[in-house]
Motif scaffolding. Structure first.
Motif, PDB file in Angstrom:
ATOM      1  N   VAL A  22      36.096  41.750  44.124  1.00 17.45           N
ATOM      2  CA  VAL A  22      36.134  42.781  43.088  1.00 17.45           C
ATOM      3  C   VAL A  22      36.075  42.049  41.751  1.00 17.45           C
ATOM      4  N   ASN A  23      34.855  41.944  41.214  1.00 20.71           N
ATOM      5  CA  ASN A  23      34.652  41.153  40.008  1.00 20.71           C
ATOM      6  C   ASN A  23      34.591  41.994  38.736  1.00 20.71           C
ATOM      7  N   MET A  24      34.945  43.250  38.844  1.00 17.62           N
ATOM      8  CA  MET A  24      35.050  44.118  37.676  1.00 17.62           C
ATOM      9  C   MET A  24      36.537  44.314  37.361  1.00 17.62           C
TER      10      MET A  24
ATOM     11  N   GLY B  82      34.797  59.529  40.150  1.00 15.87           N
ATOM     12  CA  GLY B  82      34.358  58.621  41.205  1.00 15.87           C
ATOM     13  C   GLY B  82      34.787  59.084  42.580  1.00 15.87           C
ATOM     14  N   ASP B  83      34.282  58.378  43.566  1.00 19.01           N
ATOM     15  CA  ASP B  83      34.639  58.761  44.926  1.00 19.01           C
ATOM     16  C   ASP B  83      36.045  58.248  45.270  1.00 19.01           C
ATOM     17  N   PRO B  84      36.651  58.780  46.308  1.00 20.50           N
ATOM     18  CA  PRO B  84      38.029  58.393  46.643  1.00 20.50           C
ATOM     19  C   PRO B  84      38.213  56.903  46.906  1.00 20.50           C
ATOM     20  N   LEU B  85      37.225  56.260  47.512  1.00 22.71           N
ATOM     21  CA  LEU B  85      37.349  54.828  47.777  1.00 22.71           C
ATOM     22  C   LEU B  85      37.385  54.046  46.466  1.00 22.71           C
ATOM     23  N   GLY B  86      36.515  54.392  45.534  1.00 18.06           N
ATOM     24  CA  GLY B  86      36.519  53.745  44.232  1.00 18.06           C
ATOM     25  C   GLY B  86      37.840  53.958  43.503  1.00 18.06           C
ATOM     26  N   GLN B  87      38.386  55.153  43.601  1.00 20.40           N
ATOM     27  CA  GLN B  87      39.682  55.440  42.984  1.00 20.40           C
ATOM     28  C   GLN B  87      40.789  54.606  43.630  1.00 20.40           C
ATOM     29  N   HIS B  88      40.706  54.414  44.940  1.00 21.14           N
ATOM     30  CA  HIS B  88      41.720  53.611  45.634  1.00 21.14           C
ATOM     31  C   HIS B  88      41.611  52.142  45.214  1.00 21.14           C
ATOM     32  N   VAL B  89      40.388  51.643  45.076  1.00 16.49           N
ATOM     33  CA  VAL B  89      40.204  50.267  44.590  1.00 16.49           C
ATOM     34  C   VAL B  89      40.819  50.126  43.205  1.00 16.49           C
TER      35      VAL B  89
ATOM     36  N   GLY C 144      33.928  48.153  42.833  1.00 16.16           N
ATOM     37  CA  GLY C 144      34.430  47.156  41.902  1.00 16.16           C
ATOM     38  C   GLY C 144      33.679  45.839  41.932  1.00 16.16           C
ATOM     39  N   HIS C 145      32.521  45.809  42.596  1.00 15.45           N
ATOM     40  CA  HIS C 145      31.736  44.583  42.691  1.00 15.45           C
ATOM     41  C   HIS C 145      30.385  44.784  42.006  1.00 15.45           C
ATOM     42  N   ASP C 146      30.152  44.051  40.932  1.00 16.06           N
ATOM     43  CA  ASP C 146      28.849  44.089  40.268  1.00 16.06           C
ATOM     44  C   ASP C 146      28.057  42.870  40.752  1.00 16.06           C
ATOM     45  N   PRO C 147      27.063  43.092  41.602  1.00 11.08           N
ATOM     46  CA  PRO C 147      26.325  41.958  42.177  1.00 11.08           C
ATOM     47  C   PRO C 147      25.495  41.191  41.156  1.00 11.08           C
ATOM     48  N   LEU C 148      25.255  41.750  39.991  1.00 15.41           N
ATOM     49  CA  LEU C 148      24.472  41.046  38.991  1.00 15.41           C
ATOM     50  C   LEU C 148      25.350  40.217  38.053  1.00 15.41           C
TER      51      LEU C 148
END
Length: 111
Positions: free
Chosen positions: A18-20, A46-53, A104-108
């Protein structure tokens, strides 16, 4: 239940994947849910998974629940499966990048 050494490793791996920051993820979740006329409330974006992260990012390791630990494993596994060097999303692969950013992961992002 996860033992202390396994939890330490998971905590480190999760925070590596999780680099954000929590602020960046929160802003992304709001933007990804916004449309022309409305923007969702910050705690409902956001979706529930994003909220949990996002919730996990705001916790101390000692405050993790079993559900948090399961989400951490899910995020680590999902990002690993979609982020190998040959299949890393490119700038023009917005859909895949946005899906990972919801976790929470920005691949760029370098590093």
């Amino acid at each position: 239940m996860t033992d202390a050494l396994e939890l330490d490793a998971l905590w480190d791996e999760f925070h590596s994947v999780v680099n954000m920051t929590s602020q960046e993820l929160s802003a992304w979740l709001r933007v990804s849910e916004a449309d022309e006329d409305t923007e969702p409330l910050p705690d409902q974006a956001g979706d529930p998974l994003g909220q949990h992260v996002l919730a996990i990012l705001q916790k101390r390791r000692t405050d993790l629940t079993d559900a948090d630990i399961q989400v951490m494993y899910q995020v680590v596994d999902t990002v690993a499966a979609q982020s190998d060097i040959e299949n890393e999303p490119k700038a023009d692969d917005e859909s895949r990048r946005h899906q990972l950013m919801t976790l929470g992961h920005d691949p760029l992002r370098p590093g």
